[in-house]
Design an enzyme around this catalytic site. Sequence first.
Site, PDB file in Angstrom:
ATOM      1  N   SER A  89       0.851  -1.350   0.023  1.00 47.76           N
ATOM      2  CA  SER A  89      -0.104  -0.159   0.115  1.00 47.76           C
ATOM      3  C   SER A  89       0.936   1.225   0.034  1.00 47.76           C
ATOM      4  CB  SER A  89      -0.928   0.075   1.250  1.00 47.76           C
ATOM      5  OG  SER A  89      -0.029   0.099   2.342  1.00 47.76           O
ATOM      6  N   GLU A  95       4.091   6.252   7.187  1.00 46.94           N
ATOM      7  CA  GLU A  95       3.854   6.882   6.150  1.00 46.94           C
ATOM      8  C   GLU A  95       4.453   8.398   5.977  1.00 46.94           C
ATOM      9  OE1 GLU A  95       2.546   5.737   2.736  1.00 46.94           O
ATOM     10  OE2 GLU A  95       3.215   3.842   3.370  1.00 46.94           O
ATOM     11  N   CYS A 120       2.425  -6.872   1.231  1.00 46.85           N
ATOM     12  CA  CYS A 120       1.692  -6.190   2.290  1.00 46.85           C
ATOM     13  C   CYS A 120       0.771  -7.331   2.709  1.00 46.85           C
ATOM     14  CB  CYS A 120       0.731  -5.491   1.250  1.00 46.85           C
ATOM     15  SG  CYS A 120      -0.637  -4.743   2.308  1.00 46.85           S
ATOM     16  N   HIS A 150       5.086  -2.500   7.351  1.00 49.50           N
ATOM     17  CA  HIS A 150       5.592  -1.046   7.806  1.00 49.50           C
ATOM     18  C   HIS A 150       6.271  -1.210   9.232  1.00 49.50           C
ATOM     19  CE1 HIS A 150       2.506   0.404   4.898  1.00 49.50           C
ATOM     20  NE2 HIS A 150       3.096   1.638   4.919  1.00 49.50           N
TER      21      HIS A 150
HETATM   22  N1  DGL Z   1       1.973  -2.736   4.928  1.00 47.40           N
HETATM   23  C1  DGL Z   1       0.689  -3.175   4.696  1.00 47.40           C
HETATM   24  C2  DGL Z   1       0.503  -4.411   5.572  1.00 47.40           C
HETATM   25  O1  DGL Z   1       1.681  -5.195   5.564  1.00 47.40           O
HETATM   26  C3  DGL Z   1      -0.542  -2.576   5.244  1.00 47.40           C
HETATM   27  C4  DGL Z   1      -0.542  -1.165   5.443  1.00 47.40           C
HETATM   28  C5  DGL Z   1      -1.904  -0.261   5.158  1.00 47.40           C
HETATM   29  O2  DGL Z   1      -2.587  -0.293   6.167  1.00 47.40           O
HETATM   30  O3  DGL Z   1      -1.980   0.293   4.247  1.00 47.40           O
HETATM   31  O4  DGL Z   1      -0.654  -4.999   5.941  1.00 47.40           O
END
Ligand code: DGL
Length: 272
Positions: free
Chosen positions: A12, A155, A75, A189
């Site tokens: 994302s 972010e 993700c 993240h």
């Molecule tokens: N980096 C994403 C994950 O591993 C999600 C981040 C988001 O909520 O956009 O779930």
Amino acid sequence: MADDRPIGIFDSGFGGLTVARAVIDLLPDEDVVYFGDTGRYPYGPRPLEEVRAFAHEITRLLVEQHGVKMVVVACNTAAAAALPELEEVAGVPVVGVIEPGARSLVEVTESGRVGVIGTVGTIASGAYQASIAAMDGPGVELFCAACPGFVEFVERGVLEGDQITVLAERLLAPMVEAKVDSLLLGCTHYPYLARTISKVMGHGVVLVSSADETAFAVADALRALGAATTRRTPGTHRFLSSGDVAWFADLGRRLLGPELGSAESHVWISPR
Ligand code: DGL
């Protein structure tokens, strides 16, 4: 047999750069195309149906416009929403982060009390619960917690500070109470917040990131398919963002390193 097409990786936003870093380090000769859907992040609070549609759209983009030989879903939320059917959409092999992360969590625990933290979407999907139930022998007790708000800090490029500490203390309290001995960062993240998470959990708790395990899974799959490049020169790395590309290049370089020289823009025709 060799396949010199790039590996596609998506998230994302910036989180999947943790996986991209591990892939670049392990497979330096492979070309990589990374897509960060920063124009539509966060995925975590969205309905899984919507995230599934995004995952299909990005997968098609990577395969049809960038000719990737493999798609890495970096993700957790997108993997939880779309992984089983994504290979059919892609027409190329797909590697997700959930199974490699869950496997490594089960391997590192000594007490059998393990935790997974992730977005609301990931935790509510039950994907980790199912994955660990499928692989564990008896004796693994799993505790899960959603951590809304962590992704937004990353972010914005805020990786430390009082606000994150206060939020982490609140969200991780059930994990501390459960006395887990290992905690999987079930959102790509979260490794960027590892210092705070580790401080809150206590230094005896092992933090597991799925990035390295996912890179190993990518390498294994390429080898098994005979699809690794045979070039012995450094691969090229392209980065695309559906949001502010100047910000993507700035923060992305801080997070990933010098391979992220610049970012290219991708504008969705009907942004949601
Ligand atoms: N980096 C994403 C994950 O591993 C999600 C981040 C988001 O909520 O956009 O779930």
